[in-house]
Design a protein around this motif. Structure first.
Motif, PDB file in Angstrom:
ATOM      1  N   GLU A 104      57.347  19.945   5.497  1.00  0.00           N
ATOM      2  CA  GLU A 104      58.734  19.904   4.686  1.00  0.00           C
ATOM      3  C   GLU A 104      59.602  20.546   5.291  1.00  0.00           C
ATOM      4  OE1 GLU A 104      59.699  21.974   0.337  1.00  0.00           O
ATOM      5  OE2 GLU A 104      57.609  20.943   0.524  1.00  0.00           O
ATOM      6  N   HIS A 105      59.590  21.662   5.871  1.00  0.00           N
ATOM      7  CA  HIS A 105      60.526  22.512   6.506  1.00  0.00           C
ATOM      8  C   HIS A 105      61.102  22.449   8.211  1.00  0.00           C
ATOM      9  CE1 HIS A 105      61.017  24.768   2.678  1.00  0.00           C
ATOM     10  NE2 HIS A 105      59.611  24.923   2.780  1.00  0.00           N
ATOM     11  N   LEU A 106      60.023  21.834   8.755  1.00  0.00           N
ATOM     12  CA  LEU A 106      60.469  21.655  10.109  1.00  0.00           C
ATOM     13  C   LEU A 106      59.902  20.241  10.414  1.00  0.00           C
ATOM     14  CD1 LEU A 106      58.487  24.690  11.661  1.00  0.00           C
ATOM     15  CD2 LEU A 106      61.005  24.593  11.200  1.00  0.00           C
ATOM     16  N   PRO A 107      60.478  19.220   9.471  1.00  0.00           N
ATOM     17  CA  PRO A 107      60.232  17.568   9.492  1.00  0.00           C
ATOM     18  C   PRO A 107      60.181  17.028  11.106  1.00  0.00           C
ATOM     19  CG  PRO A 107      62.006  17.947   8.506  1.00  0.00           C
ATOM     20  CD  PRO A 107      61.517  19.526   9.054  1.00  0.00           C
ATOM     21  N   HIS A 108      59.305  16.212  11.423  1.00  0.00           N
ATOM     22  CA  HIS A 108      59.288  15.364  12.459  1.00  0.00           C
ATOM     23  C   HIS A 108      60.283  14.070  12.180  1.00  0.00           C
ATOM     24  CE1 HIS A 108      58.114  12.362  15.456  1.00  0.00           C
ATOM     25  NE2 HIS A 108      57.595  13.369  16.155  1.00  0.00           N
ATOM     26  N   PRO A 109      61.181  13.791  12.960  1.00  0.00           N
ATOM     27  CA  PRO A 109      61.986  12.760  12.626  1.00  0.00           C
ATOM     28  C   PRO A 109      61.573  11.562  12.181  1.00  0.00           C
ATOM     29  CG  PRO A 109      62.498  13.659  14.683  1.00  0.00           C
ATOM     30  CD  PRO A 109      61.385  14.279  14.252  1.00  0.00           C
ATOM     31  N   GLY A 110      60.207  11.214  12.684  1.00  0.00           N
ATOM     32  CA  GLY A 110      59.435  10.054  12.217  1.00  0.00           C
ATOM     33  C   GLY A 110      58.589  10.060  11.089  1.00  0.00           C
ATOM     34  N   GLY A 111      58.597  11.462  10.380  1.00  0.00           N
ATOM     35  CA  GLY A 111      57.820  11.820   9.239  1.00  0.00           C
ATOM     36  C   GLY A 111      56.676  12.545   9.524  1.00  0.00           C
ATOM     37  N   PRO A 112      55.632  13.126   8.851  1.00  0.00           N
ATOM     38  CA  PRO A 112      54.601  13.720   9.166  1.00  0.00           C
ATOM     39  C   PRO A 112      53.687  13.071  10.212  1.00  0.00           C
ATOM     40  CG  PRO A 112      54.571  13.622   6.572  1.00  0.00           C
ATOM     41  CD  PRO A 112      55.619  12.557   7.498  1.00  0.00           C
ATOM     42  N   PRO A 113      53.423  13.978  11.277  1.00  0.00           N
ATOM     43  CA  PRO A 113      52.510  13.554  12.401  1.00  0.00           C
ATOM     44  C   PRO A 113      51.066  13.208  11.839  1.00  0.00           C
ATOM     45  CG  PRO A 113      53.086  15.731  12.681  1.00  0.00           C
ATOM     46  CD  PRO A 113      53.792  15.187  11.520  1.00  0.00           C
ATOM     47  N   ILE A 114      50.529  13.772  10.846  1.00  0.00           N
ATOM     48  CA  ILE A 114      49.227  13.609  10.389  1.00  0.00           C
ATOM     49  C   ILE A 114      49.319  13.832   9.055  1.00  0.00           C
ATOM     50  CG2 ILE A 114      46.933  14.633  10.139  1.00  0.00           C
ATOM     51  CD1 ILE A 114      47.372  15.705  12.982  1.00  0.00           C
ATOM     52  N   VAL A 115      48.505  12.753   8.133  1.00  0.00           N
ATOM     53  CA  VAL A 115      48.427  12.886   6.685  1.00  0.00           C
ATOM     54  C   VAL A 115      47.098  12.857   6.243  1.00  0.00           C
ATOM     55  CG1 VAL A 115      50.641  11.546   6.244  1.00  0.00           C
ATOM     56  CG2 VAL A 115      48.556  10.265   6.500  1.00  0.00           C
ATOM     57  N   LEU A 116      46.782  13.442   5.186  1.00  0.00           N
ATOM     58  CA  LEU A 116      45.452  13.426   4.787  1.00  0.00           C
ATOM     59  C   LEU A 116      45.333  12.569   3.587  1.00  0.00           C
ATOM     60  CD1 LEU A 116      45.151  17.428   5.023  1.00  0.00           C
ATOM     61  CD2 LEU A 116      44.457  16.008   6.645  1.00  0.00           C
ATOM     62  N   ARG A 117      44.133  11.525   3.906  1.00  0.00           N
ATOM     63  CA  ARG A 117      43.794  10.683   2.812  1.00  0.00           C
ATOM     64  C   ARG A 117      42.690  11.319   2.038  1.00  0.00           C
ATOM     65  NH1 ARG A 117      46.143   6.250   2.078  1.00  0.00           N
ATOM     66  NH2 ARG A 117      46.895   6.248   4.030  1.00  0.00           N
ATOM     67  N   HIS A 118      42.988  11.235   0.510  1.00  0.00           N
ATOM     68  CA  HIS A 118      42.086  11.831  -0.222  1.00  0.00           C
ATOM     69  C   HIS A 118      40.945  10.712  -0.356  1.00  0.00           C
ATOM     70  CE1 HIS A 118      40.709  13.299  -4.306  1.00  0.00           C
ATOM     71  NE2 HIS A 118      40.201  14.060  -3.411  1.00  0.00           N
ATOM     72  N   GLN A 119      39.645  11.019  -0.060  1.00  0.00           N
ATOM     73  CA  GLN A 119      38.693   9.963  -0.111  1.00  0.00           C
ATOM     74  C   GLN A 119      38.260   9.570  -1.531  1.00  0.00           C
ATOM     75  OE1 GLN A 119      35.439  11.801   2.063  1.00  0.00           O
ATOM     76  NE2 GLN A 119      36.414  11.580   4.189  1.00  0.00           N
ATOM     77  N   SER A 120      38.109  10.227  -2.417  1.00  0.00           N
ATOM     78  CA  SER A 120      38.103  10.069  -3.822  1.00  0.00           C
ATOM     79  C   SER A 120      38.881   8.905  -4.532  1.00  0.00           C
ATOM     80  CB  SER A 120      38.224  11.033  -4.679  1.00  0.00           C
ATOM     81  OG  SER A 120      36.995  12.152  -4.496  1.00  0.00           O
ATOM     82  N   CYS A 121      40.307   9.083  -4.201  1.00  0.00           N
ATOM     83  CA  CYS A 121      41.118   8.113  -4.701  1.00  0.00           C
ATOM     84  C   CYS A 121      41.945   7.104  -3.862  1.00  0.00           C
ATOM     85  CB  CYS A 121      42.275   8.823  -5.658  1.00  0.00           C
ATOM     86  SG  CYS A 121      43.533   9.951  -4.502  1.00  0.00           S
ATOM     87  N   GLY A 122      41.629   7.611  -2.442  1.00  0.00           N
ATOM     88  CA  GLY A 122      42.164   6.510  -1.413  1.00  0.00           C
ATOM     89  C   GLY A 122      43.788   6.759  -1.151  1.00  0.00           C
ATOM     90  N   GLU A 123      44.446   7.850  -1.686  1.00  0.00           N
ATOM     91  CA  GLU A 123      45.718   8.182  -1.541  1.00  0.00           C
ATOM     92  C   GLU A 123      45.868   9.151  -0.593  1.00  0.00           C
ATOM     93  OE1 GLU A 123      48.331   6.278  -3.179  1.00  0.00           O
ATOM     94  OE2 GLU A 123      46.851   4.934  -3.858  1.00  0.00           O
ATOM     95  N   VAL A 124      47.067   9.052  -0.053  1.00  0.00           N
ATOM     96  CA  VAL A 124      47.458  10.118   0.977  1.00  0.00           C
ATOM     97  C   VAL A 124      47.486  11.547  -0.122  1.00  0.00           C
ATOM     98  CG1 VAL A 124      49.125  11.186   2.348  1.00  0.00           C
ATOM     99  CG2 VAL A 124      48.627   8.674   2.509  1.00  0.00           C
ATOM    100  N   ALA A 125      46.939  12.469   0.426  1.00  0.00           N
ATOM    101  CA  ALA A 125      46.875  13.693  -0.459  1.00  0.00           C
ATOM    102  C   ALA A 125      48.147  14.330  -0.475  1.00  0.00           C
ATOM    103  CB  ALA A 125      45.758  14.711   0.068  1.00  0.00           C
ATOM    104  N   ASP A 126      48.605  14.705  -1.633  1.00  0.00           N
ATOM    105  CA  ASP A 126      49.590  15.849  -1.836  1.00  0.00           C
ATOM    106  C   ASP A 126      49.092  17.100  -2.092  1.00  0.00           C
ATOM    107  OD1 ASP A 126      52.080  16.805  -2.289  1.00  0.00           O
ATOM    108  OD2 ASP A 126      52.752  15.923  -4.123  1.00  0.00           O
ATOM    109  N   ALA A 127      48.701  17.915  -1.116  1.00  0.00           N
ATOM    110  CA  ALA A 127      47.942  19.089  -1.514  1.00  0.00           C
ATOM    111  C   ALA A 127      48.841  19.991  -2.085  1.00  0.00           C
ATOM    112  CB  ALA A 127      47.378  19.831  -0.210  1.00  0.00           C
ATOM    113  N   ARG A 128      48.169  20.660  -3.181  1.00  0.00           N
ATOM    114  CA  ARG A 128      48.946  21.793  -3.777  1.00  0.00           C
ATOM    115  C   ARG A 128      47.746  22.620  -4.379  1.00  0.00           C
ATOM    116  NH1 ARG A 128      54.097  20.432  -3.544  1.00  0.00           N
ATOM    117  NH2 ARG A 128      54.424  18.217  -3.922  1.00  0.00           N
TER     118      ARG A 128
END
Length: 169
Positions: A104-128
């Motif tokens: 969020e605060h030091l973004p890579h120009p191409g977007g996040p270099p790694i995302v975490l996929r939540h295995q339960s729902c199959g979506e990219v996790a938006d960790a909170r």
């Protein structure tokens, strides 16, 4: 109600003790790699481009304090891999929060270099961070620091517990 006087909270407080163990760049990067399944010395050295003596000393420290276990995987030659302990796995949220902050605060120009996929729902996790009691998100604006059961009054001895208390005997 007035806010509690926490001005002397730095004597033995949890964040400071945790940072004594994991607050150094290489240590956090080694833990990140361990969370992503990297367990062997050569693979860690290659992925992180870390000097081998530095890697060796950080791994030894992480084993000594109980965040990693050193487990043999080969006898001839003798080789070991490093596996997260329960205490080590409990640091996952800290690594995820740092990833999220960096994205969020030091973004890579191409977007996040790694995302975490939540295995339960199959979506990219938006960790909170969420409250285990009510399920609401926890932010710096909706919590209030208060003395906890381990808080020491100003009149007590300034001795602080060892940062490794509770991890390895």
């Amino acid at each position: 109600m007035t806010a509690a006087d926490l001005s002397h909270r730095f004597q033995g407080e949890s964040v400071g003790r945790a940072l004594e163990l994991v607050g150094e760049r290489w240590t956090l990067l080694i833990l990140r790699e361990a969370f992503f399944g990297v367990q062997r010395f050569a693979q860690l050295a290659r992925n992180l481009n870390i000097p081998r003596p530095t890697l060796s000393s950080r791994l030894r420290m992480l084993v000594d304090v109980g965040l990693l276990d050193r487990v043999p995987y080969s006898q001839d030659p003798e080789r070991h891999e490093y596996r997260l302990t329960e205490a080590g796995r409990d640091l996952f949220a800290a690594i995820v929060v740092l990833m999220r902050w960096g994205d969020e605060h030091l973004p890579h120009p191409g977007g996040p270099p790694i995302v975490l996929r939540h295995q339960s729902c199959g979506e990219v996790a938006d960790a909170r961070l969420i409250c285990a009691h009510c399920g609401d998100e926890i932010t710096a604006r909706n919590v209030t620091p208060e003395p906890g059961p381990g808080f020491r009054a100003k009149t007590l001895s300034p001795e602080s517990p060892s940062p490794t208390n509770g991890l390895r005997d």
